[in-house]
Design a protein around this motif. Structure first.
Motif, PDB file in Angstrom:
ATOM      1  N   CYS A  38     -43.487 107.165  -1.540  1.00 48.63           N
ATOM      2  CA  CYS A  38     -43.418 106.185  -0.443  1.00 48.63           C
ATOM      3  C   CYS A  38     -44.581 106.356   0.529  1.00 48.63           C
ATOM      4  O   CYS A  38     -45.218 105.378   0.921  1.00 48.63           O
ATOM      5  CB  CYS A  38     -42.113 106.321   0.323  1.00 48.63           C
ATOM      6  SG  CYS A  38     -40.694 105.600  -0.478  1.00 48.63           S
ATOM      7  N   LEU A  39     -44.844 107.600   0.925  1.00 53.23           N
ATOM      8  CA  LEU A  39     -45.907 107.836   1.900  1.00 53.23           C
ATOM      9  C   LEU A  39     -47.266 107.477   1.324  1.00 53.23           C
ATOM     10  O   LEU A  39     -48.034 106.750   1.948  1.00 53.23           O
ATOM     11  CB  LEU A  39     -45.903 109.291   2.371  1.00 53.23           C
ATOM     12  CG  LEU A  39     -46.964 109.599   3.436  1.00 53.23           C
ATOM     13  CD1 LEU A  39     -46.648 108.861   4.739  1.00 53.23           C
ATOM     14  CD2 LEU A  39     -47.068 111.093   3.681  1.00 53.23           C
ATOM     15  N   THR A  42     -47.755 103.684   0.972  1.00 53.83           N
ATOM     16  CA  THR A  42     -47.926 103.027   2.268  1.00 53.83           C
ATOM     17  C   THR A  42     -49.335 103.238   2.795  1.00 53.83           C
ATOM     18  O   THR A  42     -50.003 102.294   3.231  1.00 53.83           O
ATOM     19  CB  THR A  42     -46.888 103.559   3.284  1.00 53.83           C
ATOM     20  OG1 THR A  42     -45.576 103.321   2.775  1.00 53.83           O
ATOM     21  CG2 THR A  42     -47.046 102.892   4.634  1.00 53.83           C
ATOM     22  N   TRP A 113     -54.811 103.714  12.258  1.00 54.38           N
ATOM     23  CA  TRP A 113     -53.411 103.518  12.636  1.00 54.38           C
ATOM     24  C   TRP A 113     -53.209 102.873  14.001  1.00 54.38           C
ATOM     25  O   TRP A 113     -52.172 103.064  14.619  1.00 54.38           O
ATOM     26  CB  TRP A 113     -52.676 104.856  12.584  1.00 54.38           C
ATOM     27  CG  TRP A 113     -52.845 105.533  11.279  1.00 54.38           C
ATOM     28  CD1 TRP A 113     -53.522 106.693  11.035  1.00 54.38           C
ATOM     29  CD2 TRP A 113     -52.351 105.090  10.015  1.00 54.38           C
ATOM     30  NE1 TRP A 113     -53.479 106.989   9.700  1.00 54.38           N
ATOM     31  CE2 TRP A 113     -52.764 106.025   9.046  1.00 54.38           C
ATOM     32  CE3 TRP A 113     -51.607 103.988   9.607  1.00 54.38           C
ATOM     33  CZ2 TRP A 113     -52.459 105.891   7.702  1.00 54.38           C
ATOM     34  CZ3 TRP A 113     -51.299 103.848   8.261  1.00 54.38           C
ATOM     35  CH2 TRP A 113     -51.720 104.800   7.332  1.00 54.38           C
ATOM     36  N   ARG A 117     -47.121 100.803  14.012  1.00 54.99           N
ATOM     37  CA  ARG A 117     -45.744 100.273  13.936  1.00 54.99           C
ATOM     38  C   ARG A 117     -45.662  99.062  13.016  1.00 54.99           C
ATOM     39  O   ARG A 117     -44.612  98.798  12.441  1.00 54.99           O
ATOM     40  CB  ARG A 117     -45.221  99.925  15.318  1.00 54.99           C
ATOM     41  CG  ARG A 117     -44.933 101.163  16.120  1.00 54.99           C
ATOM     42  CD  ARG A 117     -43.666 101.046  16.928  1.00 54.99           C
ATOM     43  NE  ARG A 117     -43.378 102.311  17.560  1.00 54.99           N
ATOM     44  CZ  ARG A 117     -42.499 103.187  17.099  1.00 54.99           C
ATOM     45  NH1 ARG A 117     -41.813 102.948  16.020  1.00 54.99           N
ATOM     46  NH2 ARG A 117     -42.301 104.316  17.730  1.00 54.99           N
ATOM     47  N   PHE A 120     -45.676 100.790   9.580  1.00 51.67           N
ATOM     48  CA  PHE A 120     -44.425 101.521   9.401  1.00 51.67           C
ATOM     49  C   PHE A 120     -43.325 100.788  10.187  1.00 51.67           C
ATOM     50  O   PHE A 120     -42.829 101.299  11.200  1.00 51.67           O
ATOM     51  CB  PHE A 120     -44.570 102.961   9.890  1.00 51.67           C
ATOM     52  CG  PHE A 120     -45.597 103.770   9.151  1.00 51.67           C
ATOM     53  CD1 PHE A 120     -45.307 104.341   7.921  1.00 51.67           C
ATOM     54  CD2 PHE A 120     -46.872 103.955   9.681  1.00 51.67           C
ATOM     55  CE1 PHE A 120     -46.255 105.080   7.231  1.00 51.67           C
ATOM     56  CE2 PHE A 120     -47.825 104.701   8.999  1.00 51.67           C
ATOM     57  CZ  PHE A 120     -47.516 105.262   7.773  1.00 51.67           C
ATOM     58  N   LEU A 123     -39.700 102.438  11.378  1.00 51.63           N
ATOM     59  CA  LEU A 123     -39.577 103.609  12.252  1.00 51.63           C
ATOM     60  C   LEU A 123     -38.662 103.292  13.427  1.00 51.63           C
ATOM     61  O   LEU A 123     -38.806 102.243  14.059  1.00 51.63           O
ATOM     62  CB  LEU A 123     -40.945 104.008  12.811  1.00 51.63           C
ATOM     63  CG  LEU A 123     -41.940 104.646  11.862  1.00 51.63           C
ATOM     64  CD1 LEU A 123     -43.239 104.931  12.603  1.00 51.63           C
ATOM     65  CD2 LEU A 123     -41.395 105.918  11.255  1.00 51.63           C
ATOM     66  N   LEU A 132     -43.988 111.077  13.477  1.00 56.22           N
ATOM     67  CA  LEU A 132     -44.119 110.705  12.063  1.00 56.22           C
ATOM     68  C   LEU A 132     -44.960 111.743  11.329  1.00 56.22           C
ATOM     69  O   LEU A 132     -44.584 112.227  10.268  1.00 56.22           O
ATOM     70  CB  LEU A 132     -44.733 109.316  11.921  1.00 56.22           C
ATOM     71  CG  LEU A 132     -45.053 108.877  10.486  1.00 56.22           C
ATOM     72  CD1 LEU A 132     -43.792 108.783   9.630  1.00 56.22           C
ATOM     73  CD2 LEU A 132     -45.805 107.538  10.498  1.00 56.22           C
ATOM     74  N   CYS A 136     -43.691 114.294   8.302  1.00 54.21           N
ATOM     75  CA  CYS A 136     -44.380 114.291   6.998  1.00 54.21           C
ATOM     76  C   CYS A 136     -44.930 115.677   6.681  1.00 54.21           C
ATOM     77  O   CYS A 136     -44.820 116.154   5.552  1.00 54.21           O
ATOM     78  CB  CYS A 136     -45.503 113.252   6.984  1.00 54.21           C
ATOM     79  SG  CYS A 136     -44.930 111.543   7.002  1.00 54.21           S
ATOM     80  N   TRP A 170     -37.417 105.866   6.871  1.00 52.24           N
ATOM     81  CA  TRP A 170     -38.467 105.357   7.757  1.00 52.24           C
ATOM     82  C   TRP A 170     -39.524 104.591   6.968  1.00 52.24           C
ATOM     83  O   TRP A 170     -40.093 103.631   7.455  1.00 52.24           O
ATOM     84  CB  TRP A 170     -39.157 106.488   8.498  1.00 52.24           C
ATOM     85  CG  TRP A 170     -38.318 107.237   9.477  1.00 52.24           C
ATOM     86  CD1 TRP A 170     -37.061 106.913   9.916  1.00 52.24           C
ATOM     87  CD2 TRP A 170     -38.685 108.448  10.139  1.00 52.24           C
ATOM     88  NE1 TRP A 170     -36.620 107.858  10.811  1.00 52.24           N
ATOM     89  CE2 TRP A 170     -37.594 108.812  10.975  1.00 52.24           C
ATOM     90  CE3 TRP A 170     -39.803 109.268  10.117  1.00 52.24           C
ATOM     91  CZ2 TRP A 170     -37.612 109.947  11.774  1.00 52.24           C
ATOM     92  CZ3 TRP A 170     -39.828 110.400  10.901  1.00 52.24           C
ATOM     93  CH2 TRP A 170     -38.740 110.744  11.723  1.00 52.24           C
ATOM     94  N   LEU A 171     -39.778 105.041   5.739  1.00 58.19           N
ATOM     95  CA  LEU A 171     -40.821 104.429   4.913  1.00 58.19           C
ATOM     96  C   LEU A 171     -40.294 103.258   4.093  1.00 58.19           C
ATOM     97  O   LEU A 171     -40.987 102.264   3.897  1.00 58.19           O
ATOM     98  CB  LEU A 171     -41.436 105.490   3.995  1.00 58.19           C
ATOM     99  CG  LEU A 171     -42.067 106.693   4.704  1.00 58.19           C
ATOM    100  CD1 LEU A 171     -42.433 107.774   3.698  1.00 58.19           C
ATOM    101  CD2 LEU A 171     -43.285 106.273   5.520  1.00 58.19           C
ATOM    102  N   SER A 172     -39.068 103.405   3.581  1.00 59.41           N
ATOM    103  CA  SER A 172     -38.466 102.360   2.756  1.00 59.41           C
ATOM    104  C   SER A 172     -36.948 102.542   2.731  1.00 59.41           C
ATOM    105  O   SER A 172     -36.435 103.335   1.937  1.00 59.41           O
ATOM    106  CB  SER A 172     -39.015 102.429   1.323  1.00 59.41           C
ATOM    107  OG  SER A 172     -38.298 101.563   0.479  1.00 59.41           O
TER     108      SER A 172
END
Length: 194
Positions: A38-39, A42, A113, A117, A120, A123, A132, A136, A170-172
């Motif tokens: 997921c990370l 993304t 980044w 938001r 992501f 979140l 975050l 991670c 948070w990711l999916s």
């Protein structure tokens, strides 16, 4: 030594704990895998949107990295190129979880980044950029212990599992629900030798 100490120097109990450590580590594989995938997906999507399909060769991306990061990217690119597998998907899979976590370091915040938001969107409001990254990083460190066959018997297994599931959420959120049915972590935790 850790197993013997935890088993009160009873060799039979220590071996049972060692075997359980193998089982609990294996039980973490689905959720650790899901969090990593997921990370990295993304972040890879974000890099592609900023720097194009060959983000790893984009000067602006490369210039942001330190010498070590540039070397990691170059080695991955060269390896995949030799194998005839160089693609965004190939690069995404080839680079380590630690690499992807480090893409959330504060030094990349302004360039990559700014609107984190949006990238992501799941979140919770209380989770800021730093939180975050910290989550991670924590998951990555725990993952390395598991994947390098180190003892995790002294960890709070329930807490680690909850934090990994929360990160996936948070990711999916969909993947977090989906992966739970493939995880046996809590079941194996209940079978910990006494």
């Amino acid at each position: 030594g850790k197993y013997l100490t935890n088993a009160g120097f009873n060799e039979e109990k220590a071996l049972a704990l060692y075997g359980w450590n193998i089982q609990i580590s294996e039980a973490f594989f689905p959720v650790l895998s899901a969090s990593e995938v997921c990370l990295r997906n993304t972040i890879s999507r974000r890099l592609t949107s900023l720097y194009g399909d060959q983000w790893w060769d984009h000067n602006t991306f490369i210039e942001q990295m330190n010498k070590r990061g540039k070397g990691i990217v170059r080695r991955a690119r060269d390896k995949l190129s030799r194998e005839g597998k160089l693609s965004s998907g190939g690069m995404t899979a080839e680079l380590s979880f630690g690499f992807w976590v480090n893409m959330l370091l504060r030094k990349y915040e302004d360039a990559i980044w700014v609107d984190f938001r949006t990238i992501f969107p799941n979140l919770p409001d209380h989770v800021n950029y730093e939180a975050l990254y910290e989550r991670c990083s924590s998951v990555s460190k725990f993952r390395n212990r598991v994947f390098h066959h180190e003892p995790i018997i002294e960890y709070d297994i329930s807490k680690e599992y909850s934090q990994i599931i929360e990160l996936i959420k948070w990711l999916s959120p969909e993947k977090a629900e989906w992966i739970k049915k493939y995880s046996r972590t809590m079941q194996v935790l209940r079978d910990k030798p006494k």
